[in-house]
Design a protein around this motif. Structure first.
Motif, PDB file in Angstrom:
ATOM      1  N   GLU A  85     133.858  49.741 -91.639  1.00 56.56           N
ATOM      2  CA  GLU A  85     133.997  48.306 -91.308  1.00 56.56           C
ATOM      3  C   GLU A  85     133.290  47.408 -92.308  1.00 56.56           C
ATOM      4  O   GLU A  85     132.288  46.779 -91.949  1.00 56.56           O
ATOM      5  N   PRO A  86     133.730  47.257 -93.518  1.00 61.00           N
ATOM      6  CA  PRO A  86     134.862  47.919 -94.186  1.00 61.00           C
ATOM      7  C   PRO A  86     134.538  49.361 -94.593  1.00 61.00           C
ATOM      8  O   PRO A  86     133.390  49.677 -94.842  1.00 61.00           O
ATOM      9  N   ASP A  87     135.583  50.185 -94.676  1.00 60.83           N
ATOM     10  CA  ASP A  87     135.414  51.593 -95.026  1.00 60.83           C
ATOM     11  C   ASP A  87     134.691  51.777 -96.357  1.00 60.83           C
ATOM     12  O   ASP A  87     134.832  50.961 -97.261  1.00 60.83           O
ATOM     13  N   PHE A  88     133.938  52.854 -96.437  1.00 56.46           N
ATOM     14  CA  PHE A  88     133.238  53.179 -97.679  1.00 56.46           C
ATOM     15  C   PHE A  88     134.231  53.265 -98.841  1.00 56.46           C
ATOM     16  O   PHE A  88     135.268  53.914 -98.725  1.00 56.46           O
ATOM     17  N   SER A  89     133.889  52.615 -99.942  1.00 54.33           N
ATOM     18  CA  SER A  89     134.715  52.697-101.146  1.00 54.33           C
ATOM     19  C   SER A  89     133.842  53.122-102.319  1.00 54.33           C
ATOM     20  O   SER A  89     132.987  52.370-102.779  1.00 54.33           O
ATOM     21  N   ALA A  90     134.064  54.353-102.800  1.00 55.60           N
ATOM     22  CA  ALA A  90     133.304  54.846-103.953  1.00 55.60           C
ATOM     23  C   ALA A  90     133.638  54.011-105.185  1.00 55.60           C
ATOM     24  O   ALA A  90     132.787  53.760-106.037  1.00 55.60           O
ATOM     25  N   ASN A  91     134.899  53.564-105.266  1.00 58.86           N
ATOM     26  CA  ASN A  91     135.326  52.771-106.413  1.00 58.86           C
ATOM     27  C   ASN A  91     134.516  51.479-106.498  1.00 58.86           C
ATOM     28  O   ASN A  91     133.989  51.126-107.553  1.00 58.86           O
ATOM     29  N   LEU A  92     134.406  50.798-105.377  1.00 57.66           N
ATOM     30  CA  LEU A  92     133.663  49.538-105.361  1.00 57.66           C
ATOM     31  C   LEU A  92     132.179  49.778-105.633  1.00 57.66           C
ATOM     32  O   LEU A  92     131.544  49.028-106.388  1.00 57.66           O
ATOM     33  N   LEU A  93     131.638  50.822-105.034  1.00 55.53           N
ATOM     34  CA  LEU A  93     130.219  51.121-105.261  1.00 55.53           C
ATOM     35  C   LEU A  93     129.967  51.403-106.739  1.00 55.53           C
ATOM     36  O   LEU A  93     129.061  50.824-107.349  1.00 55.53           O
ATOM     37  N   ASP A  94     130.789  52.267-107.345  1.00 52.17           N
ATOM     38  CA  ASP A  94     130.577  52.619-108.749  1.00 52.17           C
ATOM     39  C   ASP A  94     130.743  51.413-109.662  1.00 52.17           C
ATOM     40  O   ASP A  94     130.022  51.244-110.638  1.00 52.17           O
ATOM     41  N   ARG A  95     131.708  50.575-109.327  1.00 51.64           N
ATOM     42  CA  ARG A  95     131.916  49.353-110.111  1.00 51.64           C
ATOM     43  C   ARG A  95     130.649  48.490-110.114  1.00 51.64           C
ATOM     44  O   ARG A  95     130.222  47.975-111.138  1.00 51.64           O
ATOM     45  N   GLN A  96     130.051  48.359-108.934  1.00 55.45           N
ATOM     46  CA  GLN A  96     128.828  47.554-108.858  1.00 55.45           C
ATOM     47  C   GLN A  96     127.681  48.225-109.606  1.00 55.45           C
ATOM     48  O   GLN A  96     126.918  47.563-110.308  1.00 55.45           O
ATOM     49  N   GLY A 104     121.261  45.276-117.177  1.00 56.38           N
ATOM     50  CA  GLY A 104     119.835  45.581-117.152  1.00 56.38           C
ATOM     51  C   GLY A 104     119.207  45.390-115.777  1.00 56.38           C
ATOM     52  O   GLY A 104     118.014  45.116-115.663  1.00 56.38           O
ATOM     53  N   ILE A 105     120.015  45.524-114.734  1.00 59.52           N
ATOM     54  CA  ILE A 105     119.513  45.405-113.362  1.00 59.52           C
ATOM     55  C   ILE A 105     119.541  46.796-112.738  1.00 59.52           C
ATOM     56  O   ILE A 105     120.570  47.471-112.789  1.00 59.52           O
ATOM     57  N   GLU A 106     118.420  47.208-112.182  1.00 60.97           N
ATOM     58  CA  GLU A 106     118.363  48.551-111.605  1.00 60.97           C
ATOM     59  C   GLU A 106     118.941  48.536-110.188  1.00 60.97           C
ATOM     60  O   GLU A 106     118.453  47.812-109.331  1.00 60.97           O
ATOM     61  N   PRO A 107     119.985  49.334-109.946  1.00 62.86           N
ATOM     62  CA  PRO A 107     120.574  49.309-108.607  1.00 62.86           C
ATOM     63  C   PRO A 107     119.855  50.237-107.626  1.00 62.86           C
ATOM     64  O   PRO A 107     119.388  51.307-108.001  1.00 62.86           O
ATOM     65  N   LEU A 108     119.796  49.789-106.374  1.00 61.15           N
ATOM     66  CA  LEU A 108     119.393  50.635-105.257  1.00 61.15           C
ATOM     67  C   LEU A 108     120.554  50.595-104.271  1.00 61.15           C
ATOM     68  O   LEU A 108     121.257  49.588-104.195  1.00 61.15           O
ATOM     69  N   ILE A 109     120.768  51.662-103.547  1.00 62.74           N
ATOM     70  CA  ILE A 109     121.909  51.699-102.635  1.00 62.74           C
ATOM     71  C   ILE A 109     121.404  51.745-101.191  1.00 62.74           C
ATOM     72  O   ILE A 109     120.546  52.567-100.861  1.00 62.74           O
ATOM     73  N   TYR A 110     121.926  50.831-100.378  1.00 63.02           N
ATOM     74  CA  TYR A 110     121.579  50.832 -98.962  1.00 63.02           C
ATOM     75  C   TYR A 110     122.869  51.000 -98.161  1.00 63.02           C
ATOM     76  O   TYR A 110     123.744  50.130 -98.185  1.00 63.02           O
ATOM     77  N   PHE A 111     123.007  52.150 -97.499  1.00 61.11           N
ATOM     78  CA  PHE A 111     124.188  52.381 -96.665  1.00 61.11           C
ATOM     79  C   PHE A 111     123.963  51.770 -95.284  1.00 61.11           C
ATOM     80  O   PHE A 111     122.991  52.113 -94.599  1.00 61.11           O
ATOM     81  N   SER A 112     124.863  50.882 -94.884  1.00 62.03           N
ATOM     82  CA  SER A 112     124.755  50.242 -93.572  1.00 62.03           C
ATOM     83  C   SER A 112     125.796  50.841 -92.623  1.00 62.03           C
ATOM     84  O   SER A 112     126.728  51.527 -93.065  1.00 62.03           O
ATOM     85  N   LYS A 113     125.626  50.580 -91.360  1.00 61.72           N
ATOM     86  CA  LYS A 113     126.614  50.892 -90.315  1.00 61.72           C
ATOM     87  C   LYS A 113     126.868  52.391 -90.130  1.00 61.72           C
ATOM     88  O   LYS A 113     127.952  52.768 -89.658  1.00 61.72           O
ATOM     89  N   TYR A 114     125.899  53.205 -90.493  1.00 63.98           N
ATOM     90  CA  TYR A 114     126.040  54.642 -90.212  1.00 63.98           C
ATOM     91  C   TYR A 114     126.188  54.859 -88.707  1.00 63.98           C
ATOM     92  O   TYR A 114     126.887  55.765 -88.263  1.00 63.98           O
ATOM     93  N   ASP A 115     125.533  53.977 -87.925  1.00 66.07           N
ATOM     94  CA  ASP A 115     125.613  54.085 -86.454  1.00 66.07           C
ATOM     95  C   ASP A 115     127.030  53.842 -85.933  1.00 66.07           C
ATOM     96  O   ASP A 115     127.335  54.183 -84.791  1.00 66.07           O
ATOM     97  N   LEU A 116     127.887  53.244 -86.754  1.00 67.90           N
ATOM     98  CA  LEU A 116     129.261  52.965 -86.293  1.00 67.90           C
ATOM     99  C   LEU A 116     130.250  54.060 -86.690  1.00 67.90           C
ATOM    100  O   LEU A 116     131.426  53.993 -86.326  1.00 67.90           O
ATOM    101  N   VAL A 117     129.786  55.052 -87.438  1.00 68.53           N
ATOM    102  CA  VAL A 117     130.686  56.140 -87.854  1.00 68.53           C
ATOM    103  C   VAL A 117     131.017  56.969 -86.615  1.00 68.53           C
ATOM    104  O   VAL A 117     130.125  57.401 -85.886  1.00 68.53           O
TER     105      VAL A 117
END
Ligand SMILES: Nc1nc2c(ncn2[C@@H]2O[C@H](COP(=O)(O)OP(=O)(O)OP(=O)(O)O)[C@@H](O)[C@H]2O)c(=O)[nH]1
Ligand SMILES: [Zn+2]
Length: 297
Positions: A85-96, A104-117
């Motif tokens: 909600e919206p579904d996980f998209s590896a394409n969008l994540l990798d693009r970001q 030169g910005i260091e990315p961190l990844i925060y997965f949300s809505k795991y409780d809704l899976v």
């Protein structure tokens, strides 16, 4: 004096010096002539006789700048990625991830809505995806409501003293995360409530909030990145997982596309590199090559 702009609001810039003093300043006329606009995050030289009557004299060169939110010298970005909600998209994540790294910005990844899976299978898949990314990026995925506080504290500890923005797709949960990190923010969440209040916001305030030592932009960022200004030589270097294997490629500067004895393609074949990362890489590579062709035509 020297300091960093922490807030901008209708032509006023609040500048903080390294000893924690704040001054309200304005930009001098010569900025407008030079078409230079001070941005939150800028390091500036200024003078001030009183705390509320300062003038910015010059802006130090920026390491990067974002359009949305308009913040300069961004160190880290939290990429909020919904499991559903919206579904996980590896394409969008990798693009970001690629675009942030190229700025030169260091990315961190925060997965949300795991409780809704909804199914155990899906939960398993998403946990494995998070484990893959965690090898290369600080990755956070609160799996139960009880875990959330702890995980967010770990996230904040990665952001200490850094200028940060929260980014991600619409509906990913950016405002929700910001509110949880700083309940005083009271950002609107959810489409309906946001739609109702749209248009009410006439002030264009941007600020860096000091949230337990992390300097986080109070406005979440937009996710639609163009892969512009990238070269096809840059692209593979922006993949930390590819870099791990690329030293063993036969050719220096291997693009990992058609070259023989490519260690990256071998790692993809044996699934040491997650194949979907590589598939998206091929797509981005093609986009970058097509863009370059257009430019030089
Ligand atoms: N169950 C659950 N709901 C969440 C979570 N994170 C966000 N939501 C809900 O998802 C909806 C969208 O969240 P927002 O925080 O408004 O998303 P956003 O990324 O700020 O969205 P935009 O402003 O449109 O870009 C809201 O209804 C939130 O309550 C989560 O971890 N679990
Ligand atoms: Zn290679």
């Amino acid at each position: 004096m020297r300091g960093q702009i922490r807030q901008s609001l209708s032509g006023y810039y609040d500048v903080m010096t390294s000893d924690g003093q704040e001054y309200r300043t304005r930009a001098r006329g010569n900025f407008r002539k030079k078409k230079q606009t001070p941005l939150v995050g800028d390091f500036v030289d200024f003078k001030a006789e009183k705390a509320d009557e300062g003038y910015i004299l010059g802006i130090q060169s920026r390491k990067n700048q974002l359009v949305r939110p308009p913040v300069a010298n961004v160190d880290k970005a939290v990429v909020v990625t919904a499991c559903v909600e919206p579904d996980f998209s590896a394409n969008l994540l990798d693009r970001q991830l690629v675009m942030l790294a190229s700025n030169g910005i260091e990315p961190l990844i925060y997965f949300s809505k795991y409780d809704l899976v909804s199914t155990a299978d899906q939960r398993q898949v998403l946990a494995e995806i998070a484990t893959y990314y965690r090898q290369y990026y600080p990755t956070f995925i609160p799996q139960t409501p009880a875990e959330q506080k702890q995980v967010q504290a770990e996230l904040l500890s990665e952001l200490q003293g850094q200028v940060c923005v929260v980014m991600g797709q619409t509906g990913a949960g950016k405002s929700t995360l910001l509110n949880q990190l700083d309940p005083a923010l009271q950002l609107e969440t959810g489409e309906v409530s946001k739609a109702l209040s749209r248009g009410k916001h006439t002030t264009r305030k941007v600020s860096l909030l000091d949230i337990h030592g992390a300097l986080i932009a109070d406005t979440p960022g937009f996710s639609s990145f163009e892969l512009s200004n990238l070269t096809k030589e840059d692209l593979p270097r922006l993949y930390p997982d590819f870099q791990e294997y690329a030293t063993a490629c036969k050719f220096r500067g291997c693009s990992h596309i058609k070259e023989p004895q490519c260690a990256v393609r071998d790692a993809v074949a044996s699934e040491k590199i997650w194949p979907s990362r590589y598939e998206n890489y091929l797509q981005f590579y093609k986009m970058v090559v097509d863009d370059e062709k257009k430019k030089y035509r």
